[in-house]
Design a protein around this motif. Structure first.
Motif, short mmCIF file in Angstrom:
data_model
loop_
_atom_site.label_atom_id
_atom_site.label_comp_id
_atom_site.label_asym_id
_atom_site.label_seq_id
_atom_site.Cartn_x
_atom_site.Cartn_y
_atom_site.Cartn_z
N HIS A 89 0.83 -1.20 0.00
CA HIS A 89 0.00 0.00 0.00
C HIS A 89 0.87 1.25 0.00
O HIS A 89 1.86 1.32 0.73
N GLU A 90 0.51 2.21 -0.82
CA GLU A 90 1.21 3.49 -0.87
C GLU A 90 0.45 4.47 0.02
O GLU A 90 -0.63 4.94 -0.34
N ALA A 111 -0.92 7.82 -1.38
CA ALA A 111 -1.85 7.79 -2.52
C ALA A 111 -3.22 8.35 -2.12
O ALA A 111 -3.60 8.33 -0.95
N ASP A 112 -3.93 8.82 -3.10
CA ASP A 112 -5.27 9.36 -2.90
C ASP A 112 -6.20 8.26 -2.41
O ASP A 112 -6.41 7.26 -3.09
N SER A 131 -8.98 6.87 -4.67
CA SER A 131 -8.64 6.09 -5.85
C SER A 131 -8.93 4.61 -5.62
O SER A 131 -8.93 4.13 -4.48
N TRP A 171 -8.18 0.70 -5.33
CA TRP A 171 -7.06 0.11 -4.59
C TRP A 171 -5.84 -0.13 -5.48
O TRP A 171 -4.72 0.01 -5.01
N ARG A 183 -3.44 2.58 -5.67
CA ARG A 183 -2.76 2.92 -4.42
C ARG A 183 -1.68 1.90 -4.06
O ARG A 183 -1.31 1.77 -2.90
#
Length: 116
Positions: A101-102, A105-106, A109, A111, A114
């Motif tokens: 998982h980032e 990230a938004d 968005s 998955w 991200r």
């Protein structure tokens, strides 16, 4: 582009995909999206590169192959969607195993956008 069957789907599911492509998408785009998503998910590189999951030919449209698959999953009749979902789900599991998982990230968005 011409119609292409999605390998592994039943005749009835592929017929539903063709109807969807004719009425709402582009002929052959679901099969191409599966091919692109599979190639990117199983890529030979150790690192996942998000931009590689985008379509690279103008005839397929812009955006991510996985986004196109998600659209097809939401628009197909239930049985055809379930067959396609099983195939997409197997690829998604591979991606989840190769990435993390980032946090930056938004959150709105999907998955797969991200992951890094």
């Amino acid at each position: 582009m011409r119609y292409r069957d999605v390998p592994g789907l039943s005749g009835a599911a592929n017929a539903a995909v063709r109807v969807l492509e004719r009425e709402r998408l582009t002929p052959g785009v679901v099969s191409v999206a599966m091919s692109v998503w599979s190639a990117r998910v199983h890529g030979t590189e150790r690192r996942w590169r998000q931009w590689e999951a985008e379509f690279t030919c103008p005839c397929c449209g812009g955006g991510w192959a996985r986004d196109t698959l998600q659209e097809a999953l939401s628009l197909l009749p239930p049985r055809a969607s379930a067959e396609l979902r099983a195939q997409v789900g197997r690829l998604d599991e591979v991606l989840l195993g190769r990435t993390h998982h980032e946090p930056a990230a938004d959150a709105e968005s999907a998955w797969w956008h991200r992951r890094c």
